[in-house]
Design a protein around this motif. Structure first.
Motif, short mmCIF file in Angstrom:
data_model
loop_
_atom_site.label_atom_id
_atom_site.label_comp_id
_atom_site.label_asym_id
_atom_site.label_seq_id
_atom_site.Cartn_x
_atom_site.Cartn_y
_atom_site.Cartn_z
N UNK B 28 0.83 -1.21 0.00
CA UNK B 28 0.00 0.00 0.00
C UNK B 28 0.86 1.26 0.00
N UNK B 29 1.94 1.23 0.80
CA UNK B 29 2.87 2.38 0.83
C UNK B 29 3.47 2.58 -0.56
N UNK B 30 3.92 1.47 -1.18
CA UNK B 30 4.54 1.56 -2.50
C UNK B 30 3.57 2.12 -3.53
N UNK B 31 2.28 1.80 -3.35
CA UNK B 31 1.27 2.26 -4.30
C UNK B 31 0.79 3.68 -3.99
N UNK B 32 1.51 4.36 -3.08
CA UNK B 32 1.18 5.74 -2.70
C UNK B 32 -0.19 5.86 -2.04
N UNK B 33 -0.67 4.76 -1.48
CA UNK B 33 -1.92 4.85 -0.72
C UNK B 33 -1.64 5.51 0.62
N UNK B 34 -2.62 6.20 1.17
CA UNK B 34 -2.47 6.76 2.51
C UNK B 34 -2.91 5.74 3.55
N UNK B 35 -2.20 5.72 4.66
CA UNK B 35 -2.57 4.85 5.79
C UNK B 35 -3.46 5.67 6.72
N UNK B 226 12.38 5.77 7.56
CA UNK B 226 11.33 6.77 7.34
C UNK B 226 11.13 7.07 5.86
N UNK B 227 12.21 6.99 5.10
CA UNK B 227 12.09 7.21 3.65
C UNK B 227 11.37 6.02 3.02
N UNK B 228 11.71 4.80 3.50
CA UNK B 228 11.11 3.60 2.93
C UNK B 228 9.60 3.62 3.17
N UNK B 229 9.19 4.07 4.34
CA UNK B 229 7.76 4.11 4.66
C UNK B 229 7.10 5.41 4.21
N UNK B 230 7.87 6.24 3.51
CA UNK B 230 7.36 7.51 2.97
C UNK B 230 6.79 8.42 4.04
N UNK B 231 7.34 8.29 5.24
CA UNK B 231 7.04 9.29 6.27
C UNK B 231 7.81 10.55 5.89
#
Ligand SMILES: [Fe+2]
Ligand SMILES: [Fe+2]
Lengths: 95, 333
Positions: B28-35, B226-231
């Motif tokens: 989901x993170x890779x697909x730019x979805x928001x958590x 943090x970069x990997x999880x797009x925080x």
């Protein structure tokens, strides 16, 4: 800390007449009246709204994300609910 | 910022299930979805966010103090109104961010207690004193300028409530920086004494502003995950360079010089290269030994303690009114 937690309220704001109230965030306040005042100070400092609702956060029942497929997936298989599913000849014009 | 009813801790560890959930989460993170708050997330993601968002919230709240110092002494009504509005905005930013952190299952009372006990960190910049009116100009221009550089990419951070809070904050920050630059411009076009005040403020705030982006990438403990999880979307060093590139020409337009003999434009890369940052000073200030750390925390503690009776009274009043309304309802039945 032994402090009593301040109740949490969800804030909804109507930006203009004609629009629905929309969730903008939350505030902590002892009662509804103070929640309205806090919401006004926190979320409408630049003319963001004409009307505010505050709702106790505990009063909201949310669907469980784990049920997402069960709840929402079935609509994906029902294209006949959309106007583009039906063919109307061009000669008939816009419908 | 969202109902927390479903934010219960996971019951019973199940490694296989967790691996599957983690894979789904990362997809989901890779697909730019928001958590969103009630979605499953790894504990480390939750902890990182609570730490980052609450530090950010504390910074907004403590950040009101150095500027609050000048509200009563602003040189004109126009400046006073702007400064009051700015400081009020910072209070609002703190509240948006606390609310975003609370969606992760931590209470406001816990977060405030962490700040007041000195366990939580906040931006090192707010431990420097505001000695002259020019400091208010320098803070708006440099400190809010650096904050904007940091915050714009956070509008696309992977956690929904944090991203939404940042969008609101970014909309409000632009006025902060512009009013600061306007103060600097007015001083620089004023008397030689006024221009000297502006130069002195730049001399004192420049290096602490560069430290706001955090330790260099080579020493930053949290950057990679943090970069990997797009925080985070950019590293500390990338953001610092962006800030220097944007700010140096603005300072030259003011006719000011930067307190860095090594500062020079590199035509090959289009970047302004700057000298070494004193990371020893950064660590000292962060560890509690800056010029104003003690004063800032004491001021927050005093405000919290002196406000305790107001919070108690408000809750008691609300309880009394609820009881009265319930009694009236029974009497009417
Ligand atoms: Fe802010
Ligand atoms: Fe600001």
């Amino acid at each position: 800390m032994t402090e009593t937690p301040m109740p949490l309220w969800e804030v909804f704001i109507r930006a203009r007449t004609g629009l629905a109230h929309r969730h903008v965030g939350s505030v902590h306040a002892a009662d509804a009246e103070m929640a309205l005042q806090a919401a006004r100070d926190t979320y409408t400092r630049r003319g963001e709204g004409l009307s505010i609702w505050v709702v106790p956060s505990a009063a909201i029942t949310a669907s469980d994300p784990a049920d997402k497929d069960m709840l929402f997936e079935p609509t994906a298989s029902k294209p006949y609910r959309h106007p583009t599913f039906y063919t109307v000849p061009d000669e008939v014009g816009h419908m | 910022m969202y109902t927390q009813a479903l934010n219960q801790p996971e019951t019973g560890p199940n490694a296989a299930e967790d691996a599957a959930r983690l894979a789904r989460f990362e997809a989901r993170i890779d697909a730019e979805e928001r958590i969103e708050p009630n979605d499953w997330m790894p504990e480390a993601y939750r902890r990182t966010l609570i730490r980052q968002i609450s530090q950010h919230a504390h910074s907004e709240i403590v950040g009101m103090l150095p500027e609050g110092n000048w509200i009563t002494r602003a040189p004109s009504l126009r400046r006073k109104a702007a400064l009051l509005a700015k400081v009020q905005d910072e209070g609002g930013h703190g509240l948006y961010l606390y609310a975003a952190a609370e969606t992760l299952g931590v209470t406001r009372e816990e977060l405030v207690a962490q700040l007041l006990s000195g366990r939580a960190k906040y931006s090192s910049i707010f431990n420097y004193p505001t000695l002259t009116w020019a400091d208010i100009g320098a803070i708006g221009w440099l400190v809010d300028g650096a904050a904007i550089m940091n915050q714009i990419p956070l509008c696309r951070t992977s956690y929904g409530p944090y991203a939404r809070a940042m969008i609101r904050i970014c909309k409000e920050e632009s006025f902060h920086q512009r009013q600061g630059y306007e103060i600097m411009l007015t001083l620089c076009r004023g008397t030689p004494e006024q221009k000297a005040m502006a130069q002195d403020a730049l001399d004192r705030w420049w290096w602490p502003a560069l430290m706001m982006f955090g330790p260099p990438d080579s020493e930053s403990a949290h950057t990679a995950q943090s970069m990997r999880w797009k925080i985070k979307r950019f590293t500390n060093d990338e953001l610092r360079q962006q800030f220097v590139d944007a700010t140096v020409p603005q300072g030259h337009y003011l006719g000011l010089t930067f307190p860095d003999p090594e500062l020079r434009f590199d035509p090959a890369t289009g970047h302004w290269r700057f000298g070494a940052i004193d990371w020893e000073e950064f660590r000292r200030v962060l560890a509690g030994d800056g010029p104003c750390n003690r004063e800032r925390l004491e001021t927050r503690r005093r405000a919290h303690d002196e406000g305790a009776w107001v919070r108690e009274a408000a809750l008691a009043h609300a309880a009394k009114r609820r009881a009265r309304a319930a009694a009236q309802k029974i009497a009417a039945e």
